[in-house]
Design a protein around this motif. Structure first.
Motif, short mmCIF file in Angstrom:
data_model
loop_
_atom_site.label_atom_id
_atom_site.label_comp_id
_atom_site.label_asym_id
_atom_site.label_seq_id
_atom_site.Cartn_x
_atom_site.Cartn_y
_atom_site.Cartn_z
N ILE A 124 58.81 -1.13 -2.50
CA ILE A 124 59.63 -0.03 -3.00
C ILE A 124 59.50 0.09 -4.51
N GLY A 125 59.65 -1.02 -5.21
CA GLY A 125 59.61 -1.01 -6.67
C GLY A 125 58.29 -0.54 -7.24
N ILE A 126 57.20 -1.02 -6.69
CA ILE A 126 55.88 -0.62 -7.18
C ILE A 126 55.64 0.87 -6.92
N THR A 127 56.03 1.33 -5.74
CA THR A 127 55.86 2.75 -5.41
C THR A 127 56.62 3.62 -6.40
N ILE A 128 57.87 3.28 -6.65
CA ILE A 128 58.69 4.06 -7.59
C ILE A 128 58.11 4.00 -9.00
N PHE A 129 57.70 2.80 -9.43
CA PHE A 129 57.11 2.65 -10.77
C PHE A 129 55.87 3.52 -10.92
N LEU A 130 54.98 3.47 -9.93
CA LEU A 130 53.75 4.24 -10.01
C LEU A 130 54.01 5.75 -10.02
N CYS A 131 55.02 6.18 -9.27
CA CYS A 131 55.39 7.61 -9.26
C CYS A 131 56.05 8.03 -10.56
N GLU A 132 57.08 7.29 -10.93
CA GLU A 132 57.93 7.71 -12.04
C GLU A 132 57.33 7.43 -13.42
N ARG A 133 56.65 6.32 -13.56
CA ARG A 133 56.13 5.93 -14.87
C ARG A 133 54.67 6.29 -15.09
N LEU A 134 53.87 6.21 -14.03
CA LEU A 134 52.44 6.50 -14.18
C LEU A 134 52.04 7.84 -13.59
N ASN A 135 53.03 8.57 -13.07
CA ASN A 135 52.84 9.93 -12.55
C ASN A 135 51.80 10.03 -11.43
N LEU A 136 51.69 9.01 -10.62
CA LEU A 136 50.84 9.12 -9.43
C LEU A 136 51.58 9.93 -8.38
N THR A 137 50.85 10.59 -7.51
CA THR A 137 51.50 11.30 -6.41
C THR A 137 52.16 10.27 -5.50
N ARG A 192 51.95 9.89 -2.32
CA ARG A 192 50.99 9.36 -1.36
C ARG A 192 50.10 8.29 -2.01
N ASN A 193 49.57 8.59 -3.19
CA ASN A 193 48.71 7.62 -3.88
C ASN A 193 49.50 6.40 -4.33
N ALA A 194 50.72 6.61 -4.80
CA ALA A 194 51.55 5.50 -5.25
C ALA A 194 51.84 4.56 -4.08
N PHE A 195 52.19 5.13 -2.94
CA PHE A 195 52.50 4.30 -1.79
C PHE A 195 51.26 3.57 -1.30
N GLY A 196 50.12 4.24 -1.29
CA GLY A 196 48.87 3.59 -0.89
C GLY A 196 48.51 2.43 -1.80
N CYS A 197 48.61 2.64 -3.10
CA CYS A 197 48.34 1.56 -4.07
C CYS A 197 49.33 0.42 -3.88
N SER A 198 50.58 0.78 -3.66
CA SER A 198 51.62 -0.23 -3.46
C SER A 198 51.33 -1.07 -2.22
N LEU A 199 50.94 -0.43 -1.14
CA LEU A 199 50.63 -1.17 0.09
C LEU A 199 49.53 -2.19 -0.16
N PHE A 200 48.50 -1.79 -0.89
CA PHE A 200 47.40 -2.71 -1.18
C PHE A 200 47.88 -3.86 -2.05
N MET A 201 48.63 -3.56 -3.11
CA MET A 201 49.11 -4.62 -4.01
C MET A 201 50.05 -5.57 -3.28
N VAL A 202 50.93 -5.02 -2.46
CA VAL A 202 51.88 -5.87 -1.74
C VAL A 202 51.17 -6.69 -0.67
N PHE A 203 50.10 -6.18 -0.12
CA PHE A 203 49.31 -6.95 0.85
C PHE A 203 48.82 -8.24 0.17
N ILE A 204 48.29 -8.12 -1.03
CA ILE A 204 47.79 -9.28 -1.77
C ILE A 204 48.96 -10.20 -2.16
N ILE A 205 50.03 -9.62 -2.67
CA ILE A 205 51.21 -10.42 -3.04
C ILE A 205 51.74 -11.16 -1.82
N ASN A 206 51.83 -10.46 -0.69
CA ASN A 206 52.35 -11.08 0.53
C ASN A 206 51.47 -12.23 1.00
N PHE A 207 50.16 -12.05 0.92
CA PHE A 207 49.25 -13.14 1.30
C PHE A 207 49.50 -14.36 0.43
#
Length: 126
Positions: free
Chosen positions: A20-33, A35-50
């Protein structure tokens, strides 16, 4: 097993919050759409979760990182497809309320993941 189970719950909650936090950060601070913010977040969280599962939850040191990452990736993909497949069956075909289906499918999946990840990270006693 109780300690590992507790760490699993903490790791899962952290992953959820990171997503949630990464998605919001990417949308609000880096102006990603969204969809793109959530996709990037899923990838980053996948690595973090591993990393959380390997080093914090299961504290796995026995198998090589690459072998565990490959196993984890395959299993994670399998879980996502299974969750979606079950959702489609119970909601789209059997017409159960989607909120109930999501709750049951994800809850069941989380319990099964715990035991599957224990196997991947080769936890014998903790």
């Amino acid at each position: 097993m109780l300690k590992v189970g507790t760490r699993f719950i903490v790791s899962s909650a952290l992953s959820f919050c990171f997503n949630i936090g990464i998605t919001i950060f990417l949308c609000e601070r880096l102006n990603l759409t969204e969809r793109n913010a959530f996709g990037c977040s899923l990838f980053m969280v996948f690595i973090i979760n591993f990393l959380l599962m390997k080093f914090f939850t299961f504290r796995a040191k026995s198998a090589p990182l690459s072998k565990q990452l490959i196993s984890y990736t395959g299993v994670a993909i399998g879980f996502r497809f299974s969750e979606y497949f079950l959702f489609r069956i119970f909601h789209s075909i059997l017409s159960f309320d989607y909120r109930i289906v999501v709750l049951i499918v994800l809850s069941t999946s989380t319990v099964v993941k715990f035991f599957t990840y224990r196997y991947i990270f080769d936890v014998r006693k903790n």
